[in-house]
Design a protein around this motif. Structure first.
Motif, PDB file in Angstrom:
ATOM      1  N   ALA A  14       0.841  -1.206   0.000  1.00  7.53           N
ATOM      2  CA  ALA A  14       0.000   0.000   0.000  1.00  7.53           C
ATOM      3  C   ALA A  14       0.873   1.252   0.000  1.00  7.53           C
ATOM      4  O   ALA A  14       0.611   2.220  -0.712  1.00  7.53           O
ATOM      5  N   SER A  15       1.952   1.216   0.793  1.00  6.18           N
ATOM      6  CA  SER A  15       2.837   2.372   0.873  1.00  6.18           C
ATOM      7  C   SER A  15       3.531   2.608  -0.465  1.00  6.18           C
ATOM      8  O   SER A  15       3.626   3.747  -0.939  1.00  6.18           O
ATOM      9  N   ALA A  16       3.999   1.522  -1.079  1.00  7.49           N
ATOM     10  CA  ALA A  16       4.717   1.664  -2.355  1.00  7.49           C
ATOM     11  C   ALA A  16       3.782   2.154  -3.454  1.00  7.49           C
ATOM     12  O   ALA A  16       4.135   3.044  -4.232  1.00  7.49           O
ATOM     13  N   ALA A  23     -12.341   6.099   2.718  1.00  4.35           N
ATOM     14  CA  ALA A  23     -10.903   6.048   2.430  1.00  4.35           C
ATOM     15  C   ALA A  23     -10.406   4.605   2.382  1.00  4.35           C
ATOM     16  O   ALA A  23      -9.533   4.266   1.576  1.00  4.35           O
ATOM     17  N   PHE A  24     -10.965   3.739   3.234  1.00  8.01           N
ATOM     18  CA  PHE A  24     -10.521   2.338   3.241  1.00  8.01           C
ATOM     19  C   PHE A  24     -10.880   1.655   1.925  1.00  8.01           C
ATOM     20  O   PHE A  24     -10.051   0.997   1.303  1.00  8.01           O
ATOM     21  N   CYS A  25     -12.115   1.812   1.496  1.00  8.21           N
ATOM     22  CA  CYS A  25     -12.527   1.170   0.236  1.00  8.21           C
ATOM     23  C   CYS A  25     -11.745   1.734  -0.952  1.00  8.21           C
ATOM     24  O   CYS A  25     -11.419   1.000  -1.890  1.00  8.21           O
ATOM     25  N   ARG A  26     -11.417   3.016  -0.887  1.00  9.54           N
ATOM     26  CA  ARG A  26     -10.624   3.597  -1.973  1.00  9.54           C
ATOM     27  C   ARG A  26      -9.217   3.012  -1.986  1.00  9.54           C
ATOM     28  O   ARG A  26      -8.656   2.731  -3.042  1.00  9.54           O
ATOM     29  N   LEU A  27      -8.671   2.796  -0.777  1.00 10.01           N
ATOM     30  CA  LEU A  27      -7.333   2.199  -0.698  1.00 10.01           C
ATOM     31  C   LEU A  27      -7.357   0.777  -1.255  1.00 10.01           C
ATOM     32  O   LEU A  27      -6.498   0.394  -2.065  1.00 10.01           O
ATOM     33  N   VAL A  28      -8.352  -0.004  -0.812  1.00 16.36           N
ATOM     34  CA  VAL A  28      -8.452  -1.396  -1.267  1.00 16.36           C
ATOM     35  C   VAL A  28      -8.571  -1.428  -2.793  1.00 16.36           C
ATOM     36  O   VAL A  28      -7.898  -2.205  -3.479  1.00 16.36           O
ATOM     37  N   GLU A  29      -9.422  -0.569  -3.309  1.00 18.78           N
ATOM     38  CA  GLU A  29      -9.624  -0.536  -4.754  1.00 18.78           C
ATOM     39  C   GLU A  29      -8.309  -0.267  -5.485  1.00 18.78           C
ATOM     40  O   GLU A  29      -8.028  -0.851  -6.532  1.00 18.78           O
ATOM     41  N   ARG A  30      -7.486   0.604  -4.878  1.00 14.85           N
ATOM     42  CA  ARG A  30      -6.252   1.002  -5.551  1.00 14.85           C
ATOM     43  C   ARG A  30      -5.144  -0.040  -5.426  1.00 14.85           C
ATOM     44  O   ARG A  30      -4.338  -0.198  -6.350  1.00 14.85           O
ATOM     45  N   VAL A  31      -5.072  -0.720  -4.265  1.00 12.29           N
ATOM     46  CA  VAL A  31      -3.887  -1.554  -4.034  1.00 12.29           C
ATOM     47  C   VAL A  31      -4.157  -3.062  -4.010  1.00 12.29           C
ATOM     48  O   VAL A  31      -3.206  -3.839  -4.119  1.00 12.29           O
ATOM     49  N   ALA A  32      -5.419  -3.478  -3.860  1.00 10.36           N
ATOM     50  CA  ALA A  32      -5.696  -4.917  -3.752  1.00 10.36           C
ATOM     51  C   ALA A  32      -5.286  -5.613  -5.040  1.00 10.36           C
ATOM     52  O   ALA A  32      -5.514  -5.112  -6.140  1.00 10.36           O
TER      53      ALA A  32
END
Lengths: 337, 337
Positions: A121-123, A300-309
């Motif tokens: 996620a960080s990368a 924000a969590f769902c947006r993160l998952v969408e981007r990095v999963a």
């Protein structure tokens, strides 16, 4: 060096209390401080179901141990963050503690359950790891508390943590954060659809705010609790740790300075930054994906998952901040945003 | 390293401004920062008579130099504190500066005019020297301004000073001090009888708040101003210096942190601590001895003089704090009060 209570041989000196304690009276001191924090800040009511956010470090394990010892109905929850050996060892410590005491530990694993981990996620987001890590943990513990019908989430933030966060908030005069920095955050109800349909944020409490991190470590040692000693390798050199160091220098010269700083804030300053009562009661819209409260359409969590999963996992060594690296990366990120 | 303005060879780098300057443009930068502080905080009006509190150190001499350079009607005042060689050298630097430029410097000497000095006051009252020193200086500069018909008192407090004072006030949440920590303190009128009979406190301003102490030192060097480099020997190890060190560590890792801390406070927090408008207008009673405003019958300065004047002078070496000495003395004083 004699115990301030029984005059037996002391095992620890607490300069800010100008007192030494033997093992038994030090453990009692720790429990008393937790009881006082719970009372002073209306943290846990009679019969409340508590879920403790457990990392496997000294603070969260000491907290869980004290709460169970005090008779609270406290289960644990731990999140596998995927930060290499550090996360593996942390989870192991949490599991061993729970199994050894026959306690219930709920487990979530970012990679297994959501197909990402913190280094990746960080990368991918090109942000400091603490950013996606903190947000993920908050989201998942809130969700677990609401889904599981827990009345309250307890976290292991100690006095050093809270004083360092306060110092950071004051250095930048983040007035909004100052308005929310409390040992107890009341639950919030609203129209978002998660959990029981009315509560959108569970009550959150920090029962260790009256104990320094040296004290929670000593508590674990004296209670024979095996905790993971290493700090998170991804947090190395972050601002929070720098603020701790600056306050440690002040505390070394003036024992009690941190406690006066944090509790003085609660007593005489916090209310000056309190959010508008109107704003606090405002109903937050629900995330279109997961139903959690959010200010936008998707949380924000769902947006993160969408981007990095599903992205190719990045090993922790590749994103581990080098000396000064975290700051540089953050500076770049800020300039872009 | 090139000057950000003219691309000529730079003589100084200012990390928090991410800029380097040649000598000429650095001096211009300093003057511009003073002009901006004066404008932003309504410090000095057209035709105002200014008295500068001059210690002989880099800050007060740089301040006086800039104000004269900017065309202000600025005279100086210096106070002989009787702190051994340090005070003698300080006064000498102030006198040399004034004589070299044909400026008017008013002089008060604690021993000659009031029959005490700071080391003796500290020894007799058994308090840290900074306590009687600060109070004496404030009283005498206020009196000089009112008696001499000056509109405003200017002091050389720089950004590092103000940030360290703010840090101390925040660490203890001294809400009353936070309410008064401003670069400009308005004059106060009242029924006390000092000065012109209406003003009881002169306006006080800190035109160097936008400059760090490294910058005022560089300013003096580049302008050929001989200032006393030594710090006061009696201040060694005091809290103010410890707070400076803690903030220096933060600043080293995050250039600009001090400026953000201090000006963020002014922008977003100071008003939350402002004293009641009612209380501020309240008329203060006059001191029965000297007519200065006071909350009691006799002001703190007259009480100090009464207690210490005429006592056998104590040499500075005998009260100079040893390592940790200042703290221990203060702790005892507090316990007694």
């Amino acid at each position: 060096m004699k115990c301030a209570v029984c005059r037996g041989p002391a095992v620890i000196d607490l300069r800010r209390h100008n007192a030494n304690f033997c093992a038994d009276h030090f453990l009692k001191f720790c429990r008393d401080q937790v009881v006082r924090a719970i009372d002073d800040h209306a943290m846990i009511g009679l019969g409340d179901k508590v879920v403790v956010a457990v990392s496997g470090g000294k603070d969260s394990l000491a907290l869980w141990d004290v709460l169970v010892d005090l008779g609270y109905d406290a289960e644990g929850m731990t999140i596998g963050l995927g930060i290499g050996d550090y996360s593996a060892a942390s989870t192991e410590a949490a599991v061993a503690f729970a199994e050894g005491r026959g306690l219930t530990l709920h487990r979530v694993d970012l990679r297994e359950d959501y197909d990402y981990d913190i280094p990746t996620a960080s990368a991918v987001t090109n942000r400091v790891p603490c950013s996606s890590c903190g947000m993920s943990k908050r989201h998942l513990i809130d969700k677990a508390a609401l889904d599981g019908g827990y009345d309250v989430v307890a976290t292991g933030h100690n006095l050093d943590d809270e004083a360092a966060v306060l110092f950071g908030n004051v250095l930048h005069w983040h007035t909004e954060y100052l308005g929310r920095q409390q040992p107890t955050l009341a639950e919030r109800v609203g129209r978002a659809g998660s959990g029981d349909g009315r509560r959108v944020f569970p009550r959150k409490v920090k029962p260790l705010v009256r104990l320094a991190e040296r004290e929670t470590a000593a508590y674990c040692v004296l209670r024979g609790i095996d905790y993971i000693v290493e700090e998170c390798p991804m947090a190395e050199g972050n601002r929070h740790l720098r603020y701790k160091e600056a306050l440690n220098a002040v505390e070394a010269a003036s024992p009690g300075a941190k406690q006066a700083f944090y509790f003085g804030f609660l007593d005489r300053a916090a209310s000056r930054f309190a959010p508008d009562a109107d704003g606090a009661d405002e109903e937050l819209p629900a995330c279109g994906r997961c139903g959690s409260p959010t200010t936008g359409d998707v949380c924000a969590f769902c947006r993160l998952v969408e981007r990095v999963a599903g992205r190719e996992p990045v090993p922790v060594e590749l994103v581990r901040p080098r000396r000064g690296g975290a700051r540089r990366r953050q500076a770049r990120t800020k300039a872009r945003s």
